[in-house]
Design a protein around this motif. Structure first.
Motif, short mmCIF file in Angstrom:
data_model
loop_
_atom_site.label_atom_id
_atom_site.label_comp_id
_atom_site.label_asym_id
_atom_site.label_seq_id
_atom_site.Cartn_x
_atom_site.Cartn_y
_atom_site.Cartn_z
N GLU A 12 0.55 13.39 3.95
CA GLU A 12 1.77 12.96 4.65
C GLU A 12 2.63 12.07 3.75
OE1 GLU A 12 3.06 13.49 7.81
OE2 GLU A 12 1.54 15.03 8.10
N ALA A 13 2.00 11.15 3.07
CA ALA A 13 2.75 10.23 2.20
C ALA A 13 3.39 10.99 1.04
CB ALA A 13 1.84 9.13 1.69
N ALA A 14 2.66 11.93 0.46
CA ALA A 14 3.21 12.71 -0.64
C ALA A 14 4.40 13.55 -0.18
CB ALA A 14 2.13 13.62 -1.24
N ALA A 15 4.32 14.09 1.04
CA ALA A 15 5.40 14.92 1.57
C ALA A 15 6.64 14.09 1.88
CB ALA A 15 4.93 15.65 2.82
N VAL A 31 0.87 2.02 5.40
CA VAL A 31 0.21 2.57 6.59
C VAL A 31 -1.17 1.94 6.77
CG1 VAL A 31 -0.74 4.67 7.63
CG2 VAL A 31 1.52 4.70 6.57
N TRP A 32 -1.91 1.80 5.66
CA TRP A 32 -3.23 1.16 5.77
C TRP A 32 -3.08 -0.28 6.30
CZ3 TRP A 32 -6.71 4.38 6.43
CH2 TRP A 32 -6.94 5.48 5.62
N ALA A 55 3.10 6.45 11.87
CA ALA A 55 3.12 5.27 11.00
C ALA A 55 3.77 5.62 9.65
CB ALA A 55 1.71 4.73 10.79
N VAL A 56 3.49 6.81 9.14
CA VAL A 56 4.12 7.22 7.88
C VAL A 56 5.63 7.30 8.08
CG1 VAL A 56 4.39 9.14 6.26
CG2 VAL A 56 2.11 8.39 6.92
N ARG A 57 6.07 7.91 9.18
CA ARG A 57 7.51 8.02 9.44
C ARG A 57 8.15 6.64 9.59
NH1 ARG A 57 4.99 12.03 9.52
NH2 ARG A 57 5.51 14.19 9.81
N VAL A 60 8.58 5.18 6.20
CA VAL A 60 9.70 5.83 5.51
C VAL A 60 11.02 5.24 5.99
CG1 VAL A 60 10.95 8.02 5.31
CG2 VAL A 60 8.49 7.95 4.94
N ARG A 61 11.15 5.05 7.29
CA ARG A 61 12.39 4.44 7.82
C ARG A 61 12.58 3.04 7.26
NH1 ARG A 61 10.55 7.03 12.43
NH2 ARG A 61 9.68 5.12 13.30
N ALA A 62 11.51 2.27 7.20
CA ALA A 62 11.60 0.91 6.66
C ALA A 62 11.99 0.95 5.18
CB ALA A 62 10.27 0.19 6.84
N LEU A 63 11.44 1.91 4.47
CA LEU A 63 11.77 2.05 3.05
C LEU A 63 13.24 2.41 2.87
CD1 LEU A 63 10.51 2.09 0.19
CD2 LEU A 63 10.13 4.53 0.52
N ARG A 64 13.76 3.29 3.69
CA ARG A 64 15.17 3.67 3.60
C ARG A 64 16.09 2.51 3.95
NH1 ARG A 64 14.44 9.52 6.35
NH2 ARG A 64 13.88 10.64 4.46
N ARG A 65 15.71 1.74 4.97
CA ARG A 65 16.52 0.56 5.33
C ARG A 65 16.56 -0.43 4.17
NH1 ARG A 65 13.98 1.01 10.35
NH2 ARG A 65 12.47 -0.55 9.74
N ALA A 66 15.41 -0.64 3.57
CA ALA A 66 15.35 -1.57 2.43
C ALA A 66 16.18 -1.05 1.26
CB ALA A 66 13.90 -1.79 2.00
N ALA A 67 16.16 0.25 1.04
CA ALA A 67 16.93 0.83 -0.07
C ALA A 67 18.42 0.67 0.16
CB ALA A 67 16.58 2.30 -0.23
N ARG A 68 18.86 0.70 1.41
CA ARG A 68 20.29 0.50 1.68
C ARG A 68 20.70 -0.94 1.44
NH1 ARG A 68 19.41 3.97 6.24
NH2 ARG A 68 19.19 2.15 7.57
N ARG A 69 19.80 -1.87 1.69
CA ARG A 69 20.12 -3.29 1.52
C ARG A 69 19.95 -3.76 0.09
NH1 ARG A 69 16.67 -3.88 6.05
NH2 ARG A 69 15.15 -4.70 4.61
N GLU A 70 18.97 -3.21 -0.60
CA GLU A 70 18.63 -3.68 -1.94
C GLU A 70 19.12 -2.70 -2.98
OE1 GLU A 70 14.43 -3.87 -1.77
OE2 GLU A 70 14.40 -5.49 -0.33
N HIS A 71 19.57 -3.24 -4.09
CA HIS A 71 19.98 -2.42 -5.22
C HIS A 71 19.19 -2.87 -6.43
CE1 HIS A 71 23.29 -0.65 -3.03
NE2 HIS A 71 23.57 -1.86 -2.59
N ALA A 72 18.32 -2.02 -6.89
CA ALA A 72 17.48 -2.37 -8.05
C ALA A 72 18.34 -2.41 -9.31
CB ALA A 72 16.37 -1.33 -8.21
N LEU A 73 18.03 -3.35 -10.17
CA LEU A 73 18.71 -3.42 -11.46
C LEU A 73 18.08 -2.41 -12.38
CD1 LEU A 73 19.00 -7.26 -11.94
CD2 LEU A 73 20.79 -5.67 -11.30
#
Length: 164
Positions: A12-15, A31-32, A55-57, A60-73
């Motif tokens: 699931e995580a890989a997909a 998830v763990w 939990a995987v989904r 993923v939603r949390a990861l997308r929210r963080a990506a919208r707020r944060e911009h990696a250098l």
């Protein structure tokens, strides 16, 4: 329970990781952690496989929210093409040093160099007319003025690389 959920979680995580722009291992770890927190509250999931997919989904939603707020250098800010405050300060100091040295030059040199480096991009004919001198003497005069300027600046000017 962990042993039977591990292959499902890895799949699931890989997909989901690629679409989320994250790492599969990070999703698995999140998830763990959710499962451990839930087990700590003595609230094991009734249907572990279904809970794991949800939990995987959620991760993923949390990861997308963080990506919208944060911009990696992508690189060190000092490597940016736009000059930083340090570069601007150094350039300003060099400009002031050069302007002070040009003002201290003898004779017509300050006016000649000001005309040569004018933003109006004057021709030799226009410069000669402005300074009241012959156009043929501008080159030798310019060379003398630049030589004086080099001597005034001394160690502040890096030596020119040798040719040949």
């Amino acid at each position: 329970m962990v042993a039977e959920l591990r292959p499902l979680l890895a799949a699931e995580a890989a997909a989901e990781a690629a679409a989320a722009g994250g790492e599969a291992r990070d999703l698995e770890q999140g998830v763990w952690l959710r499962l451990l927190e839930r087990l700590e509250r003595s609230d094991p999931p009734r249907d572990p496989a279904r809970w794991l997919r949800q939990a995987v989904r959620a991760e993923v939603r949390a990861l997308r929210r963080a990506a919208r707020r944060e911009h990696a250098l992508c690189r060190d800010p000092a490597d940016e093409t736009r000059p930083g405050p340090e570069q601007l300060a150094l350039a300003s100091a060099r400009r002031r040093t050069l302007q002070d040295a040009v003002r201290r030059l003898p004779g017509r040199c300050p006016r000649l160099l000001a005309a040569l480096f004018s933003p109006h991009d004057l021709t030799y004919r226009e410069i000669a007319r402005e300074l009241g001198m012959s156009q043929g003497s501008l080159g030798p005069e310019r060379s003398r003025c630049l030589g004086c300027l080099r001597r005034l600046l001394g160690p502040e000017v890096a030596p020119r690389p040798r040719r040949g």
